[in-house]
Design a protein around this motif. Structure first.
Motif, PDB file in Angstrom:
ATOM      1  N   MET A  91      90.680  31.415  46.369  1.00 44.70           N
ATOM      2  CA  MET A  91      91.372  31.028  45.139  1.00 44.70           C
ATOM      3  C   MET A  91      92.677  30.312  45.469  1.00 44.70           C
ATOM      4  O   MET A  91      93.416  30.727  46.366  1.00 44.70           O
ATOM      5  N   CYS A  92      92.961  29.262  44.750  1.00 43.33           N
ATOM      6  CA  CYS A  92      94.178  28.484  44.964  1.00 43.33           C
ATOM      7  C   CYS A  92      95.210  28.864  43.905  1.00 43.33           C
ATOM      8  O   CYS A  92      94.883  28.955  42.720  1.00 43.33           O
ATOM      9  N   LEU A  93      96.429  29.088  44.355  1.00 42.22           N
ATOM     10  CA  LEU A  93      97.494  29.547  43.482  1.00 42.22           C
ATOM     11  C   LEU A  93      98.710  28.648  43.596  1.00 42.22           C
ATOM     12  O   LEU A  93      98.984  28.082  44.654  1.00 42.22           O
ATOM     13  N   GLU A  94      99.446  28.552  42.503  1.00 43.44           N
ATOM     14  CA  GLU A  94     100.785  27.991  42.525  1.00 43.44           C
ATOM     15  C   GLU A  94     101.754  29.154  42.354  1.00 43.44           C
ATOM     16  O   GLU A  94     101.575  29.989  41.462  1.00 43.44           O
ATOM     17  N   HIS A 150     112.102  39.967  50.077  1.00 45.64           N
ATOM     18  CA  HIS A 150     111.133  40.028  48.978  1.00 45.64           C
ATOM     19  C   HIS A 150     111.795  39.508  47.715  1.00 45.64           C
ATOM     20  O   HIS A 150     113.013  39.654  47.532  1.00 45.64           O
ATOM     21  N   VAL A 151     111.000  38.883  46.840  1.00 46.21           N
ATOM     22  CA  VAL A 151     111.523  38.310  45.607  1.00 46.21           C
ATOM     23  C   VAL A 151     110.512  38.476  44.479  1.00 46.21           C
ATOM     24  O   VAL A 151     109.294  38.559  44.723  1.00 46.21           O
ATOM     25  N   PRO A 152     110.990  38.528  43.236  1.00 50.35           N
ATOM     26  CA  PRO A 152     110.073  38.474  42.093  1.00 50.35           C
ATOM     27  C   PRO A 152     109.503  37.061  41.965  1.00 50.35           C
ATOM     28  O   PRO A 152     110.210  36.072  42.232  1.00 50.35           O
ATOM     29  N   ILE A 153     108.251  36.965  41.596  1.00 48.95           N
ATOM     30  CA  ILE A 153     107.591  35.670  41.491  1.00 48.95           C
ATOM     31  C   ILE A 153     106.770  35.583  40.218  1.00 48.95           C
ATOM     32  O   ILE A 153     106.533  36.585  39.539  1.00 48.95           O
ATOM     33  N   GLN A 154     106.335  34.382  39.919  1.00 51.61           N
ATOM     34  CA  GLN A 154     105.245  34.124  38.989  1.00 51.61           C
ATOM     35  C   GLN A 154     104.209  33.305  39.737  1.00 51.61           C
ATOM     36  O   GLN A 154     104.558  32.444  40.549  1.00 51.61           O
ATOM     37  N   PHE A 155     102.932  33.594  39.464  1.00 51.26           N
ATOM     38  CA  PHE A 155     101.860  32.818  40.101  1.00 51.26           C
ATOM     39  C   PHE A 155     100.741  32.564  39.097  1.00 51.26           C
ATOM     40  O   PHE A 155     100.582  33.317  38.130  1.00 51.26           O
ATOM     41  N   ARG A 156     100.014  31.481  39.341  1.00 55.71           N
ATOM     42  CA  ARG A 156      98.889  31.148  38.472  1.00 55.71           C
ATOM     43  C   ARG A 156      97.811  30.458  39.294  1.00 55.71           C
ATOM     44  O   ARG A 156      98.085  29.835  40.319  1.00 55.71           O
ATOM     45  N   SER A 157      96.567  30.574  38.836  1.00 60.12           N
ATOM     46  CA  SER A 157      95.470  29.875  39.504  1.00 60.12           C
ATOM     47  C   SER A 157      95.525  28.397  39.156  1.00 60.12           C
ATOM     48  O   SER A 157      95.877  28.013  38.033  1.00 60.12           O
ATOM     49  N   VAL A 158      95.225  27.553  40.128  1.00 60.40           N
ATOM     50  CA  VAL A 158      95.216  26.104  39.945  1.00 60.40           C
ATOM     51  C   VAL A 158      93.966  25.537  40.625  1.00 60.40           C
ATOM     52  O   VAL A 158      93.364  26.196  41.482  1.00 60.40           O
ATOM     53  N   PRO A 159      93.560  24.317  40.258  1.00 59.41           N
ATOM     54  CA  PRO A 159      92.402  23.717  40.932  1.00 59.41           C
ATOM     55  C   PRO A 159      92.670  23.538  42.426  1.00 59.41           C
ATOM     56  O   PRO A 159      93.762  23.136  42.835  1.00 59.41           O
ATOM     57  N   CYS A 160      91.675  23.855  43.230  1.00 57.68           N
ATOM     58  CA  CYS A 160      91.796  23.635  44.668  1.00 57.68           C
ATOM     59  C   CYS A 160      91.659  22.147  44.991  1.00 57.68           C
ATOM     60  O   CYS A 160      91.365  21.334  44.107  1.00 57.68           O
ATOM     61  N   ALA A 161      91.881  21.808  46.225  1.00 54.81           N
ATOM     62  CA  ALA A 161      91.744  20.409  46.652  1.00 54.81           C
ATOM     63  C   ALA A 161      90.312  19.926  46.364  1.00 54.81           C
ATOM     64  O   ALA A 161      89.373  20.722  46.371  1.00 54.81           O
TER      65      ALA A 161
END
Length: 261
Positions: A91-94, A150-161
């Protein structure tokens, strides 16, 4: 009742016509239903991030050195809630840092290649159902000052290459075959894998671990074709006659694919 059935049959026929065997680069332009290169972006999800070095091992998904070659330093290990028993492999993430003085303005794109185990010494971050990404040590400085740890983050799935060629890692022999597929386009996530020997029918494989799928108990004559169902699409990637010659542990293949239903 008769007209309803006719409409249903017509709809299925249209869907099958759109999806059927639209292989090659030109086929990918027909629309989103069967275009494996397109994948919807997911919503931003709150979590936390640390960083680590996998030393080129490729992680729990089983990608090995080939994964390191393909994904480089842009990899991440997901906590069990993210990893989902291997379903998230590929899975690709931003990912972006939020709510910390250590944050930097850039986001980074990563591929899930590993599991962050919930036991000691990772319990604080990856245990207890937490949403956590342990990302590559060279990728972390893109989103935050590594001195923070360590840091708080946000992540989401994105289209892979837009991969046009599948990468396969093989293990096995005449009666047993294990296949790990990399460079999956779209969502990057494999839902199902099947193989068919020369002149034979499609045989469903079972997820052995991570991104590795296996089958046993039947002899497959080469050349062997591979068919992959990916998350979020109705269509399948078909690498016809991909596996030829001797099957042995560690063999790596590159296979062009077409798209079928």
């Amino acid at each position: 009742m008769g007209s309803s059935r006719l409409l249903l049959v017509a709809a299925i026929a249209v869907l099958a016509l759109v999806c059927f065997h639209v292989g090659g680069a030109r086929g990918f332009s027909i629309g989103s239903i069967c275009n494996p290169l397109l994948s919807a972006r997911g919503p931003w999800i709150n979590g936390h991030s640390t960083f680590y070095d996998d030393h080129g091992r490729g992680g729990a998904c089983g990608y090995g050195a080939l994964g390191s070659q393909l994904y480089g330093t842009r990899f991440a290990a997901g906590s069990p809630r993210v990893y989902l028993g291997g379903l998230a492999c590929g899975m690709c993430l931003e990912v972006r840092c939020v709510g910390s003085r250590a944050c930097r303005r850039s986001s980074v794109r990563l591929t899930i290649t590993d599991l962050c185990p919930p036991g000691y010494p990772n319990t604080q971050w990856c245990g207890g159902g937490k949403l956590h990404l342990d990302i590559g040590k060279d990728a972390f400085p893109i989103i935050a000052d590594p001195r923070a740890g360590h840091v708080p983050i946000q992540f989401r799935s994105v289209p892979c290459a837009p991969y046009k060629v599948l990468k396969l890692n093989l293990r096995g022999h005449r009666w047993w075959l294990e296949v790990t597929a990399l460079a999956i386009p779209g969502s990057g996530r494999v839902l199902k894998m099947e193989v068919a020997g020369k002149g034979g029918r499609w045989v469903s494989m079972k997820r052995a671990f991570g991104a590795a799928w296996s089958t046993a108990g039947s002899t497959l004559q080469t050349p062997i074709s591979v068919r992959i169902s990916i998350f979020g699409k109705l269509c399948k990637l078909i690498a016809k006659d991909c596996i030829n010659g001797q099957i042995y542990n560690g063999r790596q293949l590159s296979c062009a694919y077409t798209v079928g239903y």
